[in-house]
Design a protein around this motif. Structure first.
Motif, mmCIF file in Angstrom:
data_model
loop_
_atom_site.group_PDB
_atom_site.id
_atom_site.type_symbol
_atom_site.label_atom_id
_atom_site.label_comp_id
_atom_site.label_asym_id
_atom_site.label_seq_id
_atom_site.Cartn_x
_atom_site.Cartn_y
_atom_site.Cartn_z
ATOM 1 N N LEU A 6 0.836 -1.200 0.000
ATOM 2 C CA LEU A 6 0.000 0.000 0.000
ATOM 3 C C LEU A 6 0.875 1.256 0.000
ATOM 4 N N HIS B 247 1.190 4.104 -2.890
ATOM 5 C CA HIS B 247 0.951 5.498 -2.497
ATOM 6 C C HIS B 247 2.124 6.397 -2.882
ATOM 7 N N PHE C 280 -6.087 6.277 0.185
ATOM 8 C CA PHE C 280 -5.414 5.057 0.633
ATOM 9 C C PHE C 280 -5.688 4.880 2.122
#
Length: 195
Positions: free
Chosen positions: A58, A62, A91
């Motif tokens: 993640l 990002h 996110f």
């Protein structure tokens, strides 16, 4: 085993080092391209048990879309942290810390949401009429683990020096046998070994 290292290679990663050690579980360029499509709103879930690499992936995605917010939730987090963002991409790490009513409210918003979760949110997305793409985080191959661990060792090696004791596939196989696919447990074990 610890010679010629400038720091413990299994300590936490700086944001700028994530992509240097990550071995993506999916095609990163394809995913970034999909997220950038403004004509289609959807959710992308990074799904798996704790310690499988969801948050690291993640954070990596990002980094390539830095103009959008990332929120790291915990048990004390407020729903307003995510519900009040106005950007079209959001996110979220650990979406399970939101109540179901809050998640539904979030999924109904006109934005693309990329999040980590231990359990699929497909039914919630279905109720919210939001398309969902689920990426599974389970299992790890010895060759992949070997590559990740050696990238960490080389990152902690002084510039221009090769690390003397790189991991072999056999070393990775032993770690997987002991810790299964719990990448975080493997890293924690190696952190203690390299202290």
């Amino acid at each position: 085993m610890k010679t010629n290292l400038t720091y413990n290679p299994f300590s936490g990663l700086l944001a700028e080092d994530i992509n240097a050690v990550l071995v993506p579980r999916f095609n990163m360029e394809t995913l970034i391209s999909k997220i950038k499509q403004p004509e289609e709103l959807f959710t992308i879930e990074f799904l798996g048990k704790q310690g499988r690499g969801k948050t690291t992936h993640l954070r990596s995605v990002h980094q390539q879309l830095k103009g959008f917010p990332i929120v790291f939730l915990n048990a004390k987090s407020s729903a307003s942290e995510v519900l009040n963002h106005t950007k079209e991409i959001l996110f979220i790490d650990s979406i399970h810390h939101l109540k179901i009513k809050e998640r539904l409210q979030l999924f109904k918003q006109k934005k693309t949401i990329v999040y980590t979760t231990h359990y699929t949110r497909k039914w919630e997305c279905l109720i919210a009429k939001k398309k969902i793409y689920s990426l599974q985080f389970n299992g790890i191959e010895p060759e992949t683990l070997q590559l990740i661990l050696n990238k960490r060792l080389l990152l902690a090696s002084p510039e221009g020096l090769e690390c003397e004791n790189l991991f072999s596939v056999k070393d990775s196989t032993v770690l997987i046998k002991k810790f299964k696919d719990n990448y975080r447990a493997i890293i924690n074990h190696l952190y203690e070994t390299y202290q």
